[in-house]
Design a protein around this motif. Structure first.
Motif, PDB file in Angstrom:
ATOM      1  N   TYR A   1       0.812  -1.212   0.000  1.00 26.00           N
ATOM      2  CA  TYR A   1       0.000   0.000   0.000  1.00 26.00           C
ATOM      3  C   TYR A   1       0.850   1.268   0.000  1.00 26.00           C
ATOM      4  O   TYR A   1       0.312   2.371   0.044  1.00 26.00           O
ATOM      5  CB  TYR A   1      -0.961  -0.014   1.186  1.00 26.00           C
ATOM      6  N   LEU A   2       2.169   1.100  -0.075  1.00 20.97           N
ATOM      7  CA  LEU A   2       3.080   2.209  -0.327  1.00 20.97           C
ATOM      8  C   LEU A   2       4.058   1.761  -1.403  1.00 20.97           C
ATOM      9  O   LEU A   2       4.865   0.848  -1.181  1.00 20.97           O
ATOM     10  CB  LEU A   2       3.846   2.632   0.926  1.00 20.97           C
ATOM     11  N   ARG A   3       3.972   2.389  -2.554  1.00 17.68           N
ATOM     12  CA  ARG A   3       4.837   2.044  -3.668  1.00 17.68           C
ATOM     13  C   ARG A   3       5.561   3.320  -4.130  1.00 17.68           C
ATOM     14  O   ARG A   3       5.317   4.411  -3.649  1.00 17.68           O
ATOM     15  CB  ARG A   3       4.039   1.461  -4.828  1.00 17.68           C
ATOM     16  N   MET A   4       6.429   3.150  -5.090  1.00 23.66           N
ATOM     17  CA  MET A   4       7.169   4.276  -5.641  1.00 23.66           C
ATOM     18  C   MET A   4       6.481   4.786  -6.897  1.00 23.66           C
ATOM     19  O   MET A   4       6.038   4.000  -7.735  1.00 23.66           O
ATOM     20  CB  MET A   4       8.593   3.837  -5.976  1.00 23.66           C
ATOM     21  N   ASN A   5       6.360   6.094  -7.016  1.00 19.79           N
ATOM     22  CA  ASN A   5       5.997   6.713  -8.281  1.00 19.79           C
ATOM     23  C   ASN A   5       7.311   7.090  -8.952  1.00 19.79           C
ATOM     24  O   ASN A   5       7.932   8.098  -8.615  1.00 19.79           O
ATOM     25  CB  ASN A   5       5.116   7.941  -8.055  1.00 19.79           C
ATOM     26  N   LEU A   6       7.753   6.276  -9.866  1.00 24.63           N
ATOM     27  CA  LEU A   6       9.047   6.456 -10.505  1.00 24.63           C
ATOM     28  C   LEU A   6       8.899   7.450 -11.655  1.00 24.63           C
ATOM     29  O   LEU A   6       8.391   7.113 -12.732  1.00 24.63           O
ATOM     30  CB  LEU A   6       9.582   5.121 -11.013  1.00 24.63           C
ATOM     31  N   ASP A   7       9.335   8.680 -11.429  1.00 24.12           N
ATOM     32  CA  ASP A   7       9.252   9.719 -12.443  1.00 24.12           C
ATOM     33  C   ASP A   7      10.587   9.772 -13.186  1.00 24.12           C
ATOM     34  O   ASP A   7      11.604  10.207 -12.631  1.00 24.12           O
ATOM     35  CB  ASP A   7       8.928  11.063 -11.795  1.00 24.12           C
ATOM     36  N   LEU A   8      10.575   9.352 -14.443  1.00 25.33           N
ATOM     37  CA  LEU A   8      11.813   9.234 -15.204  1.00 25.33           C
ATOM     38  C   LEU A   8      12.334  10.585 -15.691  1.00 25.33           C
ATOM     39  O   LEU A   8      13.534  10.730 -15.933  1.00 25.33           O
ATOM     40  CB  LEU A   8      11.625   8.267 -16.359  1.00 25.33           C
ATOM     41  N   TYR A   9      11.470  11.566 -15.838  1.00 25.71           N
ATOM     42  CA  TYR A   9      11.940  12.918 -16.138  1.00 25.71           C
ATOM     43  C   TYR A   9      12.814  13.426 -14.996  1.00 25.71           C
ATOM     44  O   TYR A   9      13.935  13.880 -15.199  1.00 25.71           O
ATOM     45  CB  TYR A   9      10.739  13.848 -16.356  1.00 25.71           C
ATOM     46  N   HIS A  10      12.294  13.343 -13.774  1.00 25.53           N
ATOM     47  CA  HIS A  10      13.065  13.801 -12.616  1.00 25.53           C
ATOM     48  C   HIS A  10      14.336  12.975 -12.447  1.00 25.53           C
ATOM     49  O   HIS A  10      15.400  13.512 -12.131  1.00 25.53           O
ATOM     50  CB  HIS A  10      12.212  13.706 -11.347  1.00 25.53           C
ATOM     51  N   ALA A  11      14.231  11.676 -12.653  1.00 25.02           N
ATOM     52  CA  ALA A  11      15.391  10.808 -12.461  1.00 25.02           C
ATOM     53  C   ALA A  11      16.492  11.097 -13.476  1.00 25.02           C
ATOM     54  O   ALA A  11      17.679  11.014 -13.150  1.00 25.02           O
ATOM     55  CB  ALA A  11      14.966   9.343 -12.541  1.00 25.02           C
ATOM     56  N   GLN A  12      16.127  11.425 -14.709  1.00 24.91           N
ATOM     57  CA  GLN A  12      17.139  11.740 -15.714  1.00 24.91           C
ATOM     58  C   GLN A  12      17.935  12.979 -15.309  1.00 24.91           C
ATOM     59  O   GLN A  12      19.165  13.014 -15.461  1.00 24.91           O
ATOM     60  CB  GLN A  12      16.475  11.954 -17.076  1.00 24.91           C
ATOM     61  N   ILE A  13      17.271  13.980 -14.782  1.00 26.78           N
ATOM     62  CA  ILE A  13      17.956  15.196 -14.348  1.00 26.78           C
ATOM     63  C   ILE A  13      18.822  14.913 -13.122  1.00 26.78           C
ATOM     64  O   ILE A  13      19.962  15.385 -13.029  1.00 26.78           O
ATOM     65  CB  ILE A  13      16.933  16.307 -14.039  1.00 26.78           C
ATOM     66  N   GLY A  14      18.286  14.110 -12.184  1.00 29.54           N
ATOM     67  CA  GLY A  14      18.987  13.908 -10.924  1.00 29.54           C
ATOM     68  C   GLY A  14      20.028  12.815 -10.928  1.00 29.54           C
ATOM     69  O   GLY A  14      21.068  12.926 -10.272  1.00 29.54           O
ATOM     70  N   GLU A  15      19.768  11.733 -11.679  1.00 32.46           N
ATOM     71  CA  GLU A  15      20.630  10.561 -11.567  1.00 32.46           C
ATOM     72  C   GLU A  15      20.981   9.888 -12.887  1.00 32.46           C
ATOM     73  O   GLU A  15      22.058   9.318 -13.039  1.00 32.46           O
ATOM     74  CB  GLU A  15      19.962   9.537 -10.629  1.00 32.46           C
ATOM     75  N   GLY A  16      20.078   9.903 -13.854  1.00 29.27           N
ATOM     76  CA  GLY A  16      20.342   9.235 -15.120  1.00 29.27           C
ATOM     77  C   GLY A  16      20.327   7.718 -14.990  1.00 29.27           C
ATOM     78  O   GLY A  16      19.763   7.156 -14.054  1.00 29.27           O
ATOM     79  N   ASN A  17      20.949   7.019 -15.954  1.00 30.78           N
ATOM     80  CA  ASN A  17      21.039   5.558 -15.943  1.00 30.78           C
ATOM     81  C   ASN A  17      19.646   4.946 -15.796  1.00 30.78           C
ATOM     82  O   ASN A  17      19.402   4.084 -14.943  1.00 30.78           O
ATOM     83  CB  ASN A  17      21.969   5.096 -14.803  1.00 30.78           C
ATOM     84  N   LEU A  18      18.725   5.369 -16.653  1.00 35.08           N
ATOM     85  CA  LEU A  18      17.304   5.110 -16.418  1.00 35.08           C
ATOM     86  C   LEU A  18      16.928   3.642 -16.533  1.00 35.08           C
ATOM     87  O   LEU A  18      16.108   3.145 -15.740  1.00 35.08           O
ATOM     88  CB  LEU A  18      16.464   5.937 -17.398  1.00 35.08           C
ATOM     89  N   ILE A  19      17.462   2.931 -17.494  1.00 38.62           N
ATOM     90  CA  ILE A  19      17.067   1.532 -17.644  1.00 38.62           C
ATOM     91  C   ILE A  19      17.507   0.720 -16.431  1.00 38.62           C
ATOM     92  O   ILE A  19      16.751  -0.120 -15.922  1.00 38.62           O
ATOM     93  CB  ILE A  19      17.599   0.956 -18.966  1.00 38.62           C
ATOM     94  N   GLU A  20      18.702   0.951 -15.934  1.00 41.97           N
ATOM     95  CA  GLU A  20      19.141   0.245 -14.736  1.00 41.97           C
ATOM     96  C   GLU A  20      18.289   0.645 -13.532  1.00 41.97           C
ATOM     97  O   GLU A  20      17.958  -0.200 -12.685  1.00 41.97           O
ATOM     98  CB  GLU A  20      20.614   0.528 -14.454  1.00 41.97           C
ATOM     99  N   LEU A  21      17.912   1.911 -13.451  1.00 38.71           N
ATOM    100  CA  LEU A  21      17.025   2.350 -12.367  1.00 38.71           C
ATOM    101  C   LEU A  21      15.682   1.639 -12.451  1.00 38.71           C
ATOM    102  O   LEU A  21      15.141   1.185 -11.428  1.00 38.71           O
ATOM    103  CB  LEU A  21      16.826   3.869 -12.447  1.00 38.71           C
TER     104      LEU A  21
END
Length: 260
Positions: free
Chosen positions: A173-193
């Motif tokens: 009942y608590l999951r992650m909303n994985l926002d790939l736009y934000h992740a690309q700016i902050g961390e990148g490596n999206l497929i591995e993420l």
């Protein structure tokens, strides 16, 4: 129209901006997408229900934060109120952030550094949020944000931090909303993420970088990510949470093409 193993949704807050909000919702639904909304307190819920749209996600709180006593109380109170609205909209997921955001997406109480004592407080709050979700039969999702462009000063914003919190709570009942736009700016490596996070993901949001517009307008190769999602067996929701570069219909077409 090609079928996908996952559901496609689009955020009505960022498309068809020249139309009244219920008309935005109705048109997105007529285009074959589920619909995401943000702050429900400023919306006519009866009018949204009357559109006949299927709602995918909505904001799950109005104020508060994860770590300060008054902020925790405010967050839990507005989470309960949000669950009442989610029931009216039959919306399965309610979105959270590390702290309350103002109308410009900036934290109401910015945090320069997340201290060690903030982690157990956040975990305890999120466990309580998950319990509320379980009681209501709905899922809260914790979204990663970027600090460099849109949301400076937001605690627990990095995808790695958001994922760590969700893993530690370990509740369906608590999951992650994985926002790939934000992740690309902050961390990148999206497929591995995506590979690391997917067991804990409740929803995936997308937009291109830079500009936060539809796929194909920036540097992210979303067809490759879509292929990996299919390879991994993802059957949840992928949502366009981005602006239209020029035209909202064209933006939805590009989004669909990237993920089918």
């Amino acid at each position: 129209m090609s079928s996908t193993p996952y559901t496609l949704a689009a955020c009505a807050e960022m498309l068809y901006l020249d139309r009244p909000f219920p008309e935005r919702v109705r048109h997105i639904a007529e285009r074959g997408f589920q619909v995401e909304v943000w702050d429900w307190s400023a919306k006519d819920i009866d009018a949204l229900t009357a559109t006949g749209a299927t709602f995918s996600s909505m904001t799950g709180y109005l104020e508060g934060n994860l770590t300060e006593p008054d902020g925790i109380d405010a967050l839990l109170t507005s989470a309960r109120q949000s669950l009442d609205v989610a029931k009216r909209l039959d919306c399965p997921r309610l979105n959270l952030h590390g702290t309350g955001l103002d109308g410009k997406g900036l934290p109401v109480r910015p945090v320069e550094n997340v201290t060690p004592s903030m982690w157990p407080a956040a975990l305890d709050t999120l466990r309580r949020v998950a319990e509320l979700g379980e009681e209501a039969g709905r899922v809260f999702t914790l979204e990663n944000l970027n600090l460099a462009v849109d949301h400076p000063g937001t605690p627990f914003a990095r995808a790695a931090d958001t994922l760590a919190l969700v893993q530690a709570v370990n509740s369906p009942y608590l999951r992650m909303n994985l926002d790939l736009y934000h992740a690309q700016i902050g961390e990148g490596n999206l497929i591995e993420l995506v590979r690391q996070a997917l067991p804990y993901v409740g929803e995936i949001q997308v937009a291109d970088v830079p500009g936060r517009c539809e796929p194909g307008t920036g540097e992210i190769h979303y067809p490759a990510i879509a292929g990996e999602l299919r390879n991994l067996g993802y059957n949840g929701t992928v949502a366009l949470e981005g602006w239209a570069r020029h035209d909202s219909d064209a933006a939805l077409d590009a989004f669909r093409a990237a993920f089918t």
